[in-house]
Motif scaffolding. Structure first.
Motif, PDB file in Angstrom:
ATOM      1  N   ALA A 526       0.847  -1.197   0.000  1.00 40.68           N
ATOM      2  CA  ALA A 526       0.000   0.000   0.000  1.00 40.68           C
ATOM      3  C   ALA A 526       0.876   1.238   0.000  1.00 40.68           C
ATOM      4  O   ALA A 526       2.004   1.229   0.501  1.00 40.68           O
ATOM      5  N   ALA A 628      -1.514   4.337   5.198  1.00 44.77           N
ATOM      6  CA  ALA A 628      -1.245   3.154   4.371  1.00 44.77           C
ATOM      7  C   ALA A 628      -1.991   1.940   4.909  1.00 44.77           C
ATOM      8  O   ALA A 628      -2.504   1.116   4.138  1.00 44.77           O
ATOM      9  N   SER A 631      -5.612   1.442   3.716  1.00 47.81           N
ATOM     10  CA  SER A 631      -5.890   0.972   2.357  1.00 47.81           C
ATOM     11  C   SER A 631      -5.280  -0.391   2.067  1.00 47.81           C
ATOM     12  O   SER A 631      -5.264  -0.822   0.921  1.00 47.81           O
ATOM     13  N   ALA A 632      -4.748  -1.058   3.101  1.00 52.06           N
ATOM     14  CA  ALA A 632      -4.127  -2.373   2.917  1.00 52.06           C
ATOM     15  C   ALA A 632      -4.855  -3.412   3.764  1.00 52.06           C
ATOM     16  O   ALA A 632      -5.647  -3.082   4.647  1.00 52.06           O
TER      17      ALA A 632
END
Length: 728
Positions: A526, A628, A631-632
């Motif tokens: 990400a 990050a 979104s991962a």
């Protein structure tokens, strides 16, 4: 075993003093909880004249189970020693707890003793002989410790003497009927309405005498025709068993040819076989009637101890001297001192008391001794000279002063503030360290915290004293969860440890939920931007950084890579971004657990000539990592333990099923000898918090296990989601 003419020493509280090691017998009582060990110790003390009435000393307290915790819980939780005189000998009886949680006290008793009485309840049947009792029997066999069996509770409705002796032969004797035979047969009174049959006397198979104990005094009675017929077959088997163990190889041929073997020869051969540990007689015991002096079988048991059990000189331990050479310690009062602290306790009046077995030399009050401990964890407090306080004979809560303790004796020593359980006491000019005995590994975690600020101030000292007294308690300050954890052997052990903290050391603690050291990692790559921009007059805060986070193999930790070009992030602020990233990784990004095994690449960003700072870029790095994570796909990693379970063969199936229910992966099984199987498996630590308790229940005490950290791996998504929700 034969007629006696001597009288007991130590009557009515007088201290029994041994002048030679040959005048001492150290005997440990082993048996499952409720088998009657403590009751038997008290009955033997009364029969020997050590106390005037059932287990009570002059102040009214018990000679065993005298501790306040034992009184409240009505069970033995610690090793106690009851000295008494019999046939001009000093007999030290070591009463041990029967509950599995206190096996550390039992092992200390085995170390201090030279022979063992296995106390088995006839009412318990097979369950009382198998499991932990069988394991201890085999452990004694491995070191050649002489053993005898005492059957109790024969007066219960379901107890059967013949069935119980046969069970002992099959399970403990491995089917060798000639090595485990009764010396006596029970004489029963009339059957009561509830089915109970009181055992009122004994038939001595060797002397062919019948003794009546119904009045609380042993009296000889005439042999009836029924009793003579009853003893004929059993007596023949006993004589053949004794002859089979005799050192005289011609004795069996003479017996089979019809020669009558005289009683003196049989008794002498029996005593030698018992002392060698090759013959294990079965005896019978019952407490005396209220106010009476002799319980059923007490005289016979004391006679066996005096004549059949070995002296301390036949018990070898090995010690290592200053030159690093290990050698056997001689049981000689004139040799250099070699003693071992068997148990440590605190007394409100005299302070720390050390129960000591003297293996060599002579220990005097006010001697200066060398105290030495074991292992790399030892500090200077375990390797120093210290002056002994008083030497005394333990007797319930009383301490009866002694001038000295010779090789072979067991005594209490006061004022050894540095000595802990398992430490060696030796002459200061001839330091030694005795090889330690094996202790079980505590595997039940208990997280604790101080109840109040006042308790917090006393907690450290209280815990250090607790661990010094009980080596089966392990203290851990977990670096991952930051919890203070006591590792115990079971729930009962935990309760006693917490009660000792409260009542003895004045520390009140709260039990809190034990945490397992979980971790987090990125399952997918990400990218994210961390933007920390604030303007509020004067100098503001300005930092922007862009990162990419990618997963790495297990054990890689956090890897930070700088791929900034063109100076968009000034060189002096790149370490600031890394510092912020690593700080956020420690705090976690999903459920509050440390982030591991990722590569964080800084590839872009912006700075301001005035408002950018170290703190701003630290904040931007942390924000970028959190963004990050949003979104991962984040995986929660749980620790996996490599587990080895050694279990009796009949319980392998249930144990395998239980391991599978704990998300365990069974790697294989292999024979472990003596009817046991070793199971190798990998099990998540989350599933092992209560395994020490559950395994004991599942296998009826016939299983042990070890655990060791193997690795972290991703936990199931459903479980991970549940943990994330509870954390947020």
């Amino acid at each position: 075993m034969v007629e006696r003419t001597s009288t007991a020493q130590g009557v009515n509280g007088r201290v029994v003093v041994a002048e030679r090691p040959d005048d001492i017998r150290n005997v440990v009582l082993v048996g499952h909880s409720g088998s009657g060990k403590t009751t038997l110790v008290e009955a033997l003390a009364v029969a020997a004249g050590a106390v005037p009435r059932a287990g009570r000393v002059e102040d009214g307290t018990c000679v065993s189970d005298y501790d306040d915790i034992e009184q409240r819980q009505h069970r033995s939780v610690q090793l106690s020693v009851v000295p008494m005189g019999w046939e001009r000998l000093k007999v030290n009886l070591l009463d041990t707890p029967g509950y599995a949680d206190f096996v550390g006290e039992l092992r200390a008793g085995l170390r201090a003793a030279d022979a063992a009485l296995f106390i088995l309840s006839a009412a318990a049947g097979v369950e009382g002989v198998s499991g932990a009792t069988l394991a201890l029997w085999e452990e004694c066999a491995q070191v050649g410790m002489p053993r005898a069996i005492v059957l109790t509770h024969l007066d219960t409705a379901r107890a059967d003497f013949e069935d119980m002796t046969e069970t002992c032969r099959e399970i403990l004797g491995g089917g060798r009927s000639e090595s485990m035979l009764p010396l006596h047969l029970p004489v029963y009174g009339p059957k009561a309405a509830d089915g109970h049959r009181q055992v009122t006397g004994l038939i001595d198979l060797l002397t062919e005498h019948v003794y009546d104990y119904s009045t609380g005094e042993r009296t000889e009675t005439p042999v009836s025709a029924e009793q003579r017929a009853q003893m004929e077959e059993a007596r023949g088997r006993l004589i053949e068993g004794i002859i089979a163990e005799s050192e005289d190889e011609t004795l069996m041929d003479r017996y089979l040819s019809g020669e009558e073997i005289d009683l003196t020869t049989l008794v002498a051969d029996l005593e030698k076989a018992v002392a060698r540990g090759s013959f294990h007689p079965v005896l019978i015991a019952a407490p005396p009637p209220e106010g009476a002096r002799q319980g059923l079988g007490t005289v016979e048991i004391l006679d066996l101890i005096a004549r059949g059990f070995p002296t301390p000189a036949e018990h070898s331990v090995f010690a290592t001297g200053s030159g690093g050479k290990s050698s056997a310690v001689a049981c000689d009062p004139s040799a250099p001192l070699a003693a071992e602290v068997i148990r440590t306790a605190s007394d409100p009046y005299v302070g720390r008391l050390s129960l000591v077995r003297v293996f060599s030399g002579t220990l005097h009050a006010d001697d200066t001794v060398h105290v030495c401990g074991h292992g790399p964890a030892d500090t200077g407090n375990h390797d120093a000279d210290e002056r002994v306080g008083g030497v005394s004979a333990p007797f319930g809560k009383q301490q009866r002063p002694l001038p000295q303790a010779i090789a072979g004796d067991i005594v209490c020593v006061s004022k050894l503030t540095r000595a802990e359980t398992g430490d060696t006491l030796s002459a200061k000019d001839c330091p030694l360290i005795i090889e330690p005995w094996a202790m079980p590994d505590p595997l039940l975690p208990v997280a604790i915290s101080a109840h109040s600020k006042a308790d917090e101030d006393k907690l450290s000292q209280g815990l250090s004293r607790l661990v010094a007294e009980d080596p089966t308690v392990r203290l851990e300050q977990n670096p991952d969860t930051h919890q203070l954890v006591l590792w115990c052997l079971g729930e009962a052990h935990r309760e006693v440890a917490l009660e000792r903290l409260r009542s003895r050391f004045g520390v009140q603690v709260d039990v809190i939920e034990h945490k397992v050291a979980l971790r987090e990692t990125f399952a997918t790559t990400a990218s994210a931007k961390g933007r920390h921009v604030k303007q509020s007059g004067g100098h503001g805060q300005y930092a922007i950084c862009e990162i990419e986070v990618a997963p790495l193999p297990e054990g890689s930790g956090i890897e930070f890579v700088d791929k900034v070009v063109g100076g968009v992030v000034p060189r002096q602020f790149i370490p600031s971004v890394e510092k912020g990233v690593r700080a956020q990784a420690l705090r976690g990004v999903a459920a509050g657990y440390p982030l591991v095994d990722v590569r964080v690449t800084l590839f872009d960003g912006k700075a301001h000539s005035v408002d950018s700072s170290d703190a701003a870029f630290q904040m931007a790095g942390a924000l970028a990592l959190r963004e990050a994570a949003g979104s991962a796909r984040i995986s929660l990693l749980e620790p996996i333990s490599a587990v080895r379970v050694v279990v009796a063969d009949e319980y392998v199936g249930p144990v395998l099923g239980d391991l599978s229910s704990r998300r365990g992966r069974v790697l294989g099984t292999e024979p472990a000898g003596l009817g046991r199987t070793m199971i190798r498996a990998e099990v998540p630590e989350l599933e092992l918090s209560r395994y020490a308790v559950d395994l004991r229940s599942l296998a009826h005490g016939a299983a042990t296990f070890t655990r060791a950290y193997a690795r972290h791996e991703a936990m199931p998504a459903q479980l991970a989601e549940s943990i994330r929700k509870s954390a947020n």
